[in-house]
Write an enzyme that holds these catalytic residues in place. Sequence first.
Site, PDB file in Angstrom:
ATOM      1  CG  ASN A 152      -1.879   1.159   1.255  1.00 51.53           C
ATOM      2  OD1 ASN A 152      -1.545   2.283   0.880  1.00 51.53           O
ATOM      3  ND2 ASN A 152      -3.097   0.909   1.709  1.00 51.53           N
ATOM      4  CD  GLU A 164      -4.577   4.766   0.711  1.00 48.05           C
ATOM      5  OE1 GLU A 164      -5.165   5.745   1.225  1.00 48.05           O
ATOM      6  OE2 GLU A 164      -4.018   3.877   1.379  1.00 48.05           O
ATOM      7  CE1 TYR A 206      -6.704   0.467   0.848  1.00 49.38           C
ATOM      8  CE2 TYR A 206      -7.632   1.965  -0.771  1.00 49.38           C
ATOM      9  CZ  TYR A 206      -7.167   1.725   0.494  1.00 49.38           C
ATOM     10  OH  TYR A 206      -7.176   2.737   1.434  1.00 49.38           O
ATOM     11  CG  ASP A 236      -4.648  -2.158   3.083  1.00 54.52           C
ATOM     12  OD1 ASP A 236      -4.950  -2.896   4.043  1.00 54.52           O
ATOM     13  OD2 ASP A 236      -4.669  -0.909   3.152  1.00 54.52           O
ATOM     14  CG  HIS A 277       0.012   0.202   4.584  1.00 56.95           C
ATOM     15  ND1 HIS A 277      -0.790  -0.866   4.904  1.00 56.95           N
ATOM     16  CD2 HIS A 277      -0.767   1.312   4.703  1.00 56.95           C
ATOM     17  CE1 HIS A 277      -2.009  -0.430   5.196  1.00 56.95           C
ATOM     18  NE2 HIS A 277      -2.021   0.889   5.088  1.00 56.95           N
ATOM     19  CB  CYS A 331       3.884  15.837  28.695  1.00 53.22           C
ATOM     20  SG  CYS A 331       5.495  15.038  28.621  1.00 53.22           S
TER      21      CYS A 331
END
EC number: 3.1.-.-
Length: 630
Positions: A9, A37, A146, A186, A307, A580
Amino acid sequence: MPLKIVTWNINGIRAVREKSTKVLLDSLKADIICLQETKVTRDMLDEPVAIVDGYDSYFSFSRKRTGYSGTATYCNARVSPQKAEEGLTGRLSTSHECIIKCYGNTFDYTSADLESLDAEGRCIITQHQIRLPTNEVKDVALLNVYVPRAGDKEDRLWYKLKFLTLLQSRAEELLKQNIHVIILGDLNLAHRDLDNCDPECNSDCNVRTSRVWMNKFLQVLERDPSLPENDDSLTKVALPDLKGGMFSDVYRQLHVDQENAFTNWTSSTDARKTNYGRRLDYILIDTGLSPYVCSSEIMIDVEGSDHCPVIVTLNCDPVPSTVCPSLCSKYMPEFKGQQQKLSSFFPKSVRQNTNQSTSVYIPFSDGNKNVPDVKRSQAVGSVSHSSSFPLSQSELKKSAVRQTSKLHGKRSAAANVKHSKKLKMQPDEMISKQSSLMFFFRKADSGQTKFPGNNSCGEVSRNCELRPTCNVTGIGAGYELAPTNSSASESVCTLSCSDSEESIHHSQESNSLLESQSICQSDLYLLEESNKFHFKASNGESSKSTTTALTDLRTNSAQCVDSGQAWKSLLSGPPPPPLCPGHKEPCILKTVNKKGPNKNKQFYVCARPEGAKGNPEYRCNYFVWYKHKK
């Protein structure tokens, strides 16, 4: 030599244009490369992507949206296919000579359903011939698919389940015709808990339905016993004569209990750095051909998409076709040469030779008399005359020749400035290359002759002198008309230039011509841009203009400083990000892209990549909305 097949992909084939398509394909080191894709439609396909040296390409395009979905299969010369077809239903085939057929029983689906399932370019099929170690020649159909992603939309879930059911029907029908089948691409599902970094999400109903389909599609030895045998949603979209249990997941066949074998990661959270992903890309081979699989690996080191590719090696030799199917991209009209590109109808214009003469005439009028049109050429000194009555005034002819030579190829004062070109001059021959806007708002002196508007021209008095007003660097020069001391029998127009002062004299007989000649303000601006003028101080007017110009410059400079400070205070930027609490590190600012009430809102999260929950080395749960300044 073994046959190598890759599925990937690519998440937009145009995104990898930094390196050529051939370099990309060669780097994968495979005979057949299946991409999903691609995000190109028929009108977006260009030659560098479609025509690759050493490869034949086959594309399936989305008919619904531009830059969406799409699949492509590249085959090198040693595995040229016998047939090729776009889609699962056969409704997209325009030629019946090279199609594969074998569609199965699809009568339970409406015509609208079948057209919709093929409208997003999610499948391209190629049929090849291979020679097995037993020296048998077999046909094998390669289904590059796909599968749609359902998400949280119910209509897309039904679309996905129908697509999977139709895929199974087509594959099993091909097997009935003694054609081996390889399904790869995929699939947008994680079969087992081992294929997902977060097994808790597998409890979702939408995900579980596709997992149940996959469990039934594979052979019994590879099924997950924790999944139910059937699902109500699958029953509603099921087609007759489906059997199941006829395919093998070749990666799991060779790596039964391999953990952290993922092929997809979330790019927005940098999850690939921590290998926090899912296995969504599969190579499924029918049980009759799967014993010939030598190896299957996940190419985790190949980047360029969210991917990574998966490769399989088969112990067989391909038998290439001598002629490519009609679906091959090299047979498309724009790449075959039968149809010209639209750009060929708009060639770049070629600049004309400067030695060619392009004449522009200057009209003169004098009541009821006809006056010749004085033409000038771009070639220096070439002037032609045409008159309706004889003209013996040598002064007029001489002055016209001198004016033509002086302007050297520039348009005359009455020519439209819109079609004129500025004379190229050296930097030391120009005071200002570009006039300031102050030129258009300069106050006229009390003794200066006023000109009418843009479309009207004023009459010039018989005794006048055309002088430039004082100029300051950055402020455009103007013109003023001043009375001269010449005699009444002769009209003099004096033009002060950078190299010398020249006067164009007209005799008494041609005074009427000068009186009726129109001088437009736009033409004076053209002369101003083409010459450097001497500054003549007359009655203190130039000194006054200079003082006014300097005052304006100081005022404008002060205003610029004030404006700059105002913009700096307005565009001071966001405040420093918070820290954070988990790592005491600056957070990163992100934007909500999902549709809903919070779309386009910004928020702060921990800057570390996403990873397994509870591990302090990965992203913490810190989250806070960004508050904009009011």
